[in-house]
Motif scaffolding. Structure first.
Motif, PDB file in Angstrom:
ATOM      1  N   TYR A 129       0.827  -1.205   0.000  1.00  0.00           N
ATOM      2  CA  TYR A 129       0.000   0.000   0.000  1.00  0.00           C
ATOM      3  C   TYR A 129       0.864   1.258   0.000  1.00  0.00           C
ATOM      4  O   TYR A 129       0.357   2.378  -0.059  1.00  0.00           O
ATOM      5  CB  TYR A 129      -0.976   0.004   1.179  1.00  0.00           C
ATOM      6  CG  TYR A 129      -0.365  -0.029   2.558  1.00  0.00           C
ATOM      7  CD1 TYR A 129      -0.010   1.140   3.220  1.00  0.00           C
ATOM      8  CD2 TYR A 129      -0.173  -1.249   3.226  1.00  0.00           C
ATOM      9  CE1 TYR A 129       0.532   1.101   4.491  1.00  0.00           C
ATOM     10  CE2 TYR A 129       0.367  -1.290   4.506  1.00  0.00           C
ATOM     11  CZ  TYR A 129       0.711  -0.110   5.127  1.00  0.00           C
ATOM     12  OH  TYR A 129       1.246  -0.148   6.396  1.00  0.00           O
ATOM     13  N   HIS A 130       2.196   1.063   0.054  1.00  0.00           N
ATOM     14  CA  HIS A 130       3.115   2.197  -0.025  1.00  0.00           C
ATOM     15  C   HIS A 130       4.482   1.679  -0.456  1.00  0.00           C
ATOM     16  O   HIS A 130       4.897   0.605  -0.042  1.00  0.00           O
ATOM     17  CB  HIS A 130       3.229   2.893   1.338  1.00  0.00           C
ATOM     18  CG  HIS A 130       4.177   4.056   1.353  1.00  0.00           C
ATOM     19  ND1 HIS A 130       3.883   5.251   0.736  1.00  0.00           N
ATOM     20  CD2 HIS A 130       5.415   4.203   1.894  1.00  0.00           C
ATOM     21  CE1 HIS A 130       4.900   6.094   0.915  1.00  0.00           C
ATOM     22  NE2 HIS A 130       5.840   5.480   1.602  1.00  0.00           N
ATOM     23  N   SER A 234       3.522  -3.253   3.517  1.00  0.00           N
ATOM     24  CA  SER A 234       2.333  -4.085   3.384  1.00  0.00           C
ATOM     25  C   SER A 234       1.735  -4.429   4.735  1.00  0.00           C
ATOM     26  O   SER A 234       2.351  -4.199   5.781  1.00  0.00           O
ATOM     27  CB  SER A 234       2.686  -5.391   2.645  1.00  0.00           C
ATOM     28  OG  SER A 234       3.309  -5.118   1.400  1.00  0.00           O
ATOM     29  N   ILE A 252      -7.301  -2.343  -0.253  1.00  0.00           N
ATOM     30  CA  ILE A 252      -6.130  -1.599  -0.729  1.00  0.00           C
ATOM     31  C   ILE A 252      -6.290  -1.225  -2.196  1.00  0.00           C
ATOM     32  O   ILE A 252      -6.034  -0.083  -2.599  1.00  0.00           O
ATOM     33  CB  ILE A 252      -4.842  -2.423  -0.518  1.00  0.00           C
ATOM     34  CG1 ILE A 252      -4.536  -2.554   0.974  1.00  0.00           C
ATOM     35  CG2 ILE A 252      -3.650  -1.780  -1.246  1.00  0.00           C
ATOM     36  CD1 ILE A 252      -3.427  -3.533   1.302  1.00  0.00           C
ATOM     37  N   GLN A 253      -6.735  -2.177  -3.003  1.00  0.00           N
ATOM     38  CA  GLN A 253      -6.906  -1.939  -4.432  1.00  0.00           C
ATOM     39  C   GLN A 253      -7.944  -0.846  -4.686  1.00  0.00           C
ATOM     40  O   GLN A 253      -7.753   0.038  -5.533  1.00  0.00           O
ATOM     41  CB  GLN A 253      -7.332  -3.239  -5.138  1.00  0.00           C
ATOM     42  CG  GLN A 253      -7.344  -3.172  -6.653  1.00  0.00           C
ATOM     43  CD  GLN A 253      -5.976  -2.884  -7.243  1.00  0.00           C
ATOM     44  OE1 GLN A 253      -4.948  -3.257  -6.689  1.00  0.00           O
ATOM     45  NE2 GLN A 253      -5.952  -2.178  -8.369  1.00  0.00           N
ATOM     46  N   LYS A 256      -6.466   2.544  -3.706  1.00  0.00           N
ATOM     47  CA  LYS A 256      -5.459   2.958  -4.687  1.00  0.00           C
ATOM     48  C   LYS A 256      -6.139   3.515  -5.946  1.00  0.00           C
ATOM     49  O   LYS A 256      -5.763   4.568  -6.459  1.00  0.00           O
ATOM     50  CB  LYS A 256      -4.584   1.762  -5.085  1.00  0.00           C
ATOM     51  CG  LYS A 256      -3.407   1.510  -4.179  1.00  0.00           C
ATOM     52  CD  LYS A 256      -2.545   0.401  -4.763  1.00  0.00           C
ATOM     53  CE  LYS A 256      -1.309   0.159  -3.915  1.00  0.00           C
ATOM     54  NZ  LYS A 256      -0.473  -0.917  -4.478  1.00  0.00           N
ATOM     55  N   LYS A 257      -7.119   2.779  -6.421  1.00  0.00           N
ATOM     56  CA  LYS A 257      -7.802   3.143  -7.665  1.00  0.00           C
ATOM     57  C   LYS A 257      -8.500   4.486  -7.552  1.00  0.00           C
ATOM     58  O   LYS A 257      -8.499   5.286  -8.487  1.00  0.00           O
ATOM     59  CB  LYS A 257      -8.804   2.045  -8.039  1.00  0.00           C
ATOM     60  CG  LYS A 257      -9.398   2.188  -9.428  1.00  0.00           C
ATOM     61  CD  LYS A 257     -10.264   0.994  -9.780  1.00  0.00           C
ATOM     62  CE  LYS A 257     -10.827   1.128 -11.190  1.00  0.00           C
ATOM     63  NZ  LYS A 257     -11.691  -0.046 -11.539  1.00  0.00           N
ATOM     64  N   LEU A 261      -5.948   6.600  -1.120  1.00  0.00           N
ATOM     65  CA  LEU A 261      -4.778   6.172  -0.344  1.00  0.00           C
ATOM     66  C   LEU A 261      -3.743   7.306  -0.253  1.00  0.00           C
ATOM     67  O   LEU A 261      -3.197   7.576   0.820  1.00  0.00           O
ATOM     68  CB  LEU A 261      -4.163   4.927  -0.981  1.00  0.00           C
ATOM     69  CG  LEU A 261      -3.367   3.985  -0.077  1.00  0.00           C
ATOM     70  CD1 LEU A 261      -4.202   3.492   1.088  1.00  0.00           C
ATOM     71  CD2 LEU A 261      -2.849   2.799  -0.875  1.00  0.00           C
ATOM     72  N   ASP A 262      -3.485   7.975  -1.369  1.00  0.00           N
ATOM     73  CA  ASP A 262      -2.543   9.099  -1.378  1.00  0.00           C
ATOM     74  C   ASP A 262      -3.060  10.254  -0.532  1.00  0.00           C
ATOM     75  O   ASP A 262      -2.292  10.926   0.170  1.00  0.00           O
ATOM     76  CB  ASP A 262      -2.290   9.575  -2.810  1.00  0.00           C
ATOM     77  CG  ASP A 262      -1.517   8.576  -3.639  1.00  0.00           C
ATOM     78  OD1 ASP A 262      -0.767   7.780  -3.042  1.00  0.00           O
ATOM     79  OD2 ASP A 262      -1.660   8.579  -4.879  1.00  0.00           O
TER      80      ASP A 262
END
Length: 277
Positions: A129-130, A234, A252-253, A256-257, A261-262
């Motif tokens: 995740y990073h 992770s 997480i996916q 991210k999408k 997350l950012d």
């Protein structure tokens, strides 16, 4: 001739029976993974962390109560929300996190932990995740002294015990004097008062220190290599909990999408910097 045919038929039958038993056993093994149901039945998921690595995890006081906050906590809250359970957080010394996970005292580790090859032998990791990289934090007054790795020969350099940073120090700063502590905050304090000369941190961690304490700390330009097996931050899980891992990977996916997350990381950085104001 009949005996030969009979033997062949018996052999084929035995092979088929063996395959059926094996398939049944595999099915039973898969069915026994009740990791998601187990957590939902108890109504909580327990996150293990070492709350000394802002902006990923740190302790704060709100309304007179001490709590743990940070980017990893935000992600853990999203995981708990997806499972429709409450989040419980256990603050554990970093070197003990894997043991706590193996002993099932915690359900998952979120502590800016990288999925190194050594840890993968005993821990199952989610998708990253990073992506981390390593830098050297020093006192601002000494920043000009350190331009290349050879400038660190004979210097005392700190790294958190059991972390990927310790591995980096041993491999790349072999002529420096390595100082390890279980608590990262202890190392940055020792750096501040001059007991050690530098601390290896993740890029985001170091950035936070220099933003929050601009007159105290500085990040050097020394290039520390971050290999592929120590850059993937992770979620750590028990080897048996594959159903839980699948759920966490989905969370997480999704984050991210959507770009969330950012945004969460930026928010955690902002909140930690404002902490001292």
């Amino acid at each position: 001739m009949w005996h030969k045919k009979k033997s062949k038929l018996m052999l084929v039958g035995l092979v088929c029976l063996t395959m059926l038993v094996s398939l049944a056993a595999c099915g039973q093994k898969g069915d026994s993974d009740d990791s998601v149901k187990r957590i939902q039945d108890k109504g909580t998921i327990t996150m293990g962390t070492s709350a000394d690595a802002p902006p990923f995890e740190y302790t704060t006081v709100k309304n007179g109560k001490k709590k743990i906050a940070g980017f990893d906590v935000m992600l853990a809250e999203k995981i708990a929300e997806e499972l429709d359970v409450k989040l419980k957080i256990e603050n554990v010394a970093f070197p003990s996190l894997v043991t706590e996970l193996q002993d099932k005292k915690i359900d998952m580790v979120l502590s800016s932990m990288v999925a190194s090859s050594d840890r993968k032998k005993v821990v199952s990791f989610s998708k990253p995740y990073h992506k981390g990289s390593n830098v050297l934090l020093v006192r601002k007054a000494d920043a000009a002294k350190y331009q290349k790795i050879s400038d660190l020969d004979g210097k005392s350099i700190g790294a958190q015990q059991g972390s990927a940073k310790e591995k980096v120090a041993k491999k790349q700063l072999s002529k420096a004097n390595l100082v390890t502590e279980g608590n990262l905050g202890t190392l940055t304090t020792e750096l501040k008062v001059g007991k050690i000369d530098g601390v290896i941190l993740g890029k985001e961690d170091s950035k936070l220190y220099t933003l929050k304490y601009p007159d105290t700390y500085s990040t050097t330009n020394i290039k520390l290599k971050t290999s592929g097996d120590i850059d993937a931050v992770s979620v750590g899980l028990n080897k048996d909990d594959q159903a839980l891992k699948k759920k966490i990977n989905q969370v997480i996916q999704k984050l991210k999408k959507s770009g969330e997350l950012d945004k969460m990381l930026a928010q955690a950085q902002k909140e930690q910097i404002n902490e001292s104001k």
